[in-house]
Write a protein that holds these residues in place. Structure first.
Motif, PDB file in Angstrom:
ATOM      1  N   LYS A  78       0.823  -1.211   0.000  1.00 36.81           N
ATOM      2  CA  LYS A  78       0.000   0.000   0.000  1.00 36.81           C
ATOM      3  C   LYS A  78       0.861   1.267   0.000  1.00 36.81           C
ATOM      4  N   ASN A  79       2.014   1.232   0.651  1.00 39.57           N
ATOM      5  CA  ASN A  79       2.836   2.425   0.839  1.00 39.57           C
ATOM      6  C   ASN A  79       4.030   2.540  -0.109  1.00 39.57           C
ATOM      7  N   TRP A  80       4.347   1.500  -0.879  1.00 42.59           N
ATOM      8  CA  TRP A  80       5.532   1.528  -1.744  1.00 42.59           C
ATOM      9  C   TRP A  80       5.209   2.242  -3.054  1.00 42.59           C
ATOM     10  N   ARG A  81       5.986   3.269  -3.384  1.00 44.63           N
ATOM     11  CA  ARG A  81       5.829   4.005  -4.642  1.00 44.63           C
ATOM     12  C   ARG A  81       7.213   4.338  -5.202  1.00 44.63           C
ATOM     13  N   TYR A  82       7.284   4.497  -6.515  1.00 44.71           N
ATOM     14  CA  TYR A  82       8.528   4.925  -7.150  1.00 44.71           C
ATOM     15  C   TYR A  82       8.184   5.776  -8.364  1.00 44.71           C
ATOM     16  N   GLU A  83       9.151   6.553  -8.788  1.00 41.60           N
ATOM     17  CA  GLU A  83       8.987   7.383  -9.986  1.00 41.60           C
ATOM     18  C   GLU A  83      10.373   7.617 -10.576  1.00 41.60           C
ATOM     19  N   ILE A  84      10.457   7.574 -11.892  1.00 42.16           N
ATOM     20  CA  ILE A  84      11.723   7.793 -12.584  1.00 42.16           C
ATOM     21  C   ILE A  84      11.523   8.942 -13.568  1.00 42.16           C
ATOM     22  N   ASP A  85      12.434   9.907 -13.554  1.00 40.04           N
ATOM     23  CA  ASP A  85      12.449  10.919 -14.601  1.00 40.04           C
ATOM     24  C   ASP A  85      13.906  11.187 -14.960  1.00 40.04           C
ATOM     25  N   SER A  86      14.153  12.117 -15.836  1.00 36.35           N
ATOM     26  CA  SER A  86      15.508  12.324 -16.340  1.00 36.35           C
ATOM     27  C   SER A  86      16.461  12.879 -15.281  1.00 36.35           C
ATOM     28  N   GLU A  87      15.939  13.369 -14.172  1.00 38.46           N
ATOM     29  CA  GLU A  87      16.795  13.953 -13.135  1.00 38.46           C
ATOM     30  C   GLU A  87      16.936  13.101 -11.874  1.00 38.46           C
ATOM     31  N   PHE A  88      15.860  12.418 -11.473  1.00 39.74           N
ATOM     32  CA  PHE A  88      15.861  11.709 -10.194  1.00 39.74           C
ATOM     33  C   PHE A  88      15.183  10.352 -10.281  1.00 39.74           C
ATOM     34  N   VAL A  89      15.591   9.479  -9.354  1.00 40.10           N
ATOM     35  CA  VAL A  89      14.842   8.270  -9.019  1.00 40.10           C
ATOM     36  C   VAL A  89      14.225   8.576  -7.661  1.00 40.10           C
ATOM     37  N   GLN A  90      12.909   8.498  -7.584  1.00 39.17           N
ATOM     38  CA  GLN A  90      12.220   8.772  -6.324  1.00 39.17           C
ATOM     39  C   GLN A  90      11.667   7.469  -5.770  1.00 39.17           C
ATOM     40  N   LEU A  91      11.948   7.199  -4.513  1.00 38.58           N
ATOM     41  CA  LEU A  91      11.468   5.991  -3.851  1.00 38.58           C
ATOM     42  C   LEU A  91      10.759   6.395  -2.560  1.00 38.58           C
ATOM     43  N   ARG A  92       9.582   5.855  -2.365  1.00 33.03           N
ATOM     44  CA  ARG A  92       8.833   6.149  -1.141  1.00 33.03           C
ATOM     45  C   ARG A  92       8.295   4.839  -0.599  1.00 33.03           C
ATOM     46  N   SER A  93       8.611   4.558   0.653  1.00 33.62           N
ATOM     47  CA  SER A  93       8.183   3.304   1.267  1.00 33.62           C
ATOM     48  C   SER A  93       8.052   3.495   2.764  1.00 33.62           C
ATOM     49  N   GLY A  94       7.691   2.435   3.427  1.00 38.75           N
ATOM     50  CA  GLY A  94       7.637   2.449   4.875  1.00 38.75           C
ATOM     51  C   GLY A  94       6.243   2.197   5.398  1.00 38.75           C
ATOM     52  N   VAL A  95       6.180   1.486   6.506  1.00 42.20           N
ATOM     53  CA  VAL A  95       4.910   1.202   7.153  1.00 42.20           C
ATOM     54  C   VAL A  95       4.791   2.058   8.401  1.00 42.20           C
ATOM     55  N   LEU A  96       5.712   1.922   9.310  1.00 39.77           N
ATOM     56  CA  LEU A  96       5.686   2.727  10.531  1.00 39.77           C
ATOM     57  C   LEU A  96       6.413   4.050  10.338  1.00 39.77           C
TER      58      LEU A  96
END
Length: 164
Positions: A78-96
């Protein structure tokens, strides 16, 4: 310099939940078998009484951990997300704890796909991203999407394949 970066929106494969649950159950089963064997030895060799109580306490904690490991994968998905663009790799995760990582493409040195036996069974791969000081993982993507993502990151980071 104010730069607005949108939060990551891409999700992992829904099959990630199954893979995580199976992985956790295997680990928990091994732990419970070991505890059961120790309890058997306690009865067989009549160890001191306090050892039995410690083993029972550890078993209760392990069973509670097993229940948590059945809930945890759903929360991770439910909480894991990612995004890739030409400048950054964005990672979002975590439960607590909510963990948000922003990896600049200029810092990426290597990118690879990984596939263990459970991931292979469900047609999934993980993408690992290496920088000079750290390593990042996007777990459980469909194999084709993982390969495409790996190639896209390599292109953006200007990583060239080295012939040996």
């Amino acid at each position: 310099m104010n730069m607005k970066i949108n939060l990551p929106q891409q999700r992992l494969s829904r099959s990630a939940i199954r893979v995580w649950i199976i992985s956790e159950m295997i680990a928990n089963l091994i732990g419970i078998i070991i505890l059961g064997f120790l309890l058997y030895l306690h009865v067989l060799f009549a160890w001191k009484e306090w050892i039995g109580w410690v083993l029972i306490g550890i078993t209760v904690i392990s069973l509670l951990g097993t229940v948590w490991s059945c809930i945890y994968p759903f929360l991770m998905y439910k909480n894991w997300r990612y995004e890739i663009d030409s400048e950054f790799v964005q990672l979002r995760s975590g439960v607590l704890n909510d963990v948000y990582q922003l990896v600049p493409m200029t810092k990426i040195q290597a990118v690879a796909t990984n596939q263990g036996p459970l991931l292979r069974k469900y047609g999934l791969c993980s993408v690992s991203i290496e920088t000079m000081g750290s390593s990042h993982l996007i777990p459980a993507l469909p194999k084709e999407a993982a390969i495409e993502l790996r190639n896209q990151i390599a292109h953006y980071a200007k990583i060239e394949e080295v012939e040996t």
